[in-house]
Design an enzyme around this catalytic site. Sequence first.
Site, mmCIF file in Angstrom:
data_model
loop_
_atom_site.group_PDB
_atom_site.id
_atom_site.type_symbol
_atom_site.label_atom_id
_atom_site.label_comp_id
_atom_site.label_asym_id
_atom_site.label_seq_id
_atom_site.Cartn_x
_atom_site.Cartn_y
_atom_site.Cartn_z
ATOM 1 N N ARG A 229 -5.171 6.926 14.028
ATOM 2 C CA ARG A 229 -4.316 6.419 12.962
ATOM 3 C C ARG A 229 -2.890 6.909 13.229
ATOM 4 O O ARG A 229 -2.682 8.056 13.647
ATOM 5 C CB ARG A 229 -4.776 6.929 11.582
ATOM 6 C CG ARG A 229 -6.041 6.264 11.060
ATOM 7 C CD ARG A 229 -5.855 4.776 10.754
ATOM 8 N NE ARG A 229 -7.052 4.148 10.202
ATOM 9 C CZ ARG A 229 -7.938 3.451 10.911
ATOM 10 N NH1 ARG A 229 -7.772 3.290 12.217
ATOM 11 N NH2 ARG A 229 -8.978 2.889 10.322
ATOM 12 N N HIS A 277 -3.345 -2.465 17.546
ATOM 13 C CA HIS A 277 -4.576 -1.988 16.877
ATOM 14 C C HIS A 277 -5.788 -2.766 17.401
ATOM 15 O O HIS A 277 -6.528 -3.385 16.622
ATOM 16 C CB HIS A 277 -4.457 -2.115 15.357
ATOM 17 C CG HIS A 277 -5.413 -1.205 14.619
ATOM 18 N ND1 HIS A 277 -5.066 -0.502 13.499
ATOM 19 C CD2 HIS A 277 -6.713 -0.886 14.856
ATOM 20 C CE1 HIS A 277 -6.097 0.206 13.077
ATOM 21 N NE2 HIS A 277 -7.116 -0.004 13.891
#
Length: 314
Positions: A229, A277
């Site tokens: 993250r 991502h």
Amino acid sequence: MPTSVIPFLASDAATTANWVAALQAALPEQRIVAFSTLSETEKKAVRIAIVANPEPAQLQQLPQLQWVHSVWAGVERLLQEAGPQAWPLVRLLDPQLAATMAEAVLAWTLYLHREMPAYARQQRQGLWQARPYRSAGSQTIGLLGLGALGAAAARSLLAAGFKVAGWSRETKQISGVRCFAGAAELPLLLAQTNILVCLLPLTAATRDLLDASMLRQLPTGASLINFARGAIVVDQDLRAALDDGHLSHAVLDVFRSEPLPAEAWQWQHPAVSVLPHCSAPTDRASAAAIVAATIRQYHADGSLPATVDRALGY
Ligand code: NAP
């Protein structure tokens, strides 16, 4: 078991439609619907919800909700924004997801290990120059996180011949991996790491963990892969460490703001590889089968697999 309505919640309609179809195929004995189609009466009857990065507040409209299954492995937003209800949260634990992440870790570790960024630079300069070869066995890959994804990544790195060190909250024993645990042992891992791979959950304890003081403990010339993250890394400290050459390169798949804004420095930085991502997307078919099995087990005997620890945040 009578048919019940199980809503699916995601942030966009196309994602929702694809998941509703996959989940309905895997669980034909239940009625899987988009949350947006629920009537007020149906909302009052819902006991189980399935989610993929939803608007957490929507779950508060389900007064009888007993538990939630996430088809994402990372659930920090759900924990932070879902409100006071403490329904159990099951996150996706999928061997297929772990294999996909292990493949990505190996691919980008090899990219850094075989100095592809430097050769791309040399090509742009028209420079024909072999760089000194370093064997995989001379390089230590430091894994932050030895959970479902970190353990799978460790296995693929070991099979490729790298030395592997790993860090977790509680002490682990993994064959072939030098294991470290807890804040006090993180410097020991950093000091011996050539490529640092972040596979930690985002929690109160890991937010801003990789700041200047941590990054500076890596040997000069080390690199970073962040597949976890964005908020685990302090962006400006990373940028400074890349700018002054302390770190040679960063592969970043995750960011504080996603999609990465057009003006973000990472897009243009010569020592950064930006990924959208994409390192380990959920496999919809395998995830739907896992969710279906969890729900069937729950209906059979009321049991759930290990749920997220709200105090720890993962
Ligand atoms: P997991 O099984 O829960 O493992 C988490 C690991 O991190 C565990 O080893 C845990 O230690 C360790 N950890 C947690 N807090 C720590 C702390 N404060 N200090 C030291 N170690 C700590 O999670 P996972 O399934 O491997 O997934 C990890 C993360 O990957 C997810 O949370 C998600 O954010 C991210 N992810 C990214 C993508 C992508 O496409 N980029 C895809 C899927 C997942 P213990 O073993 O001691 O508990």
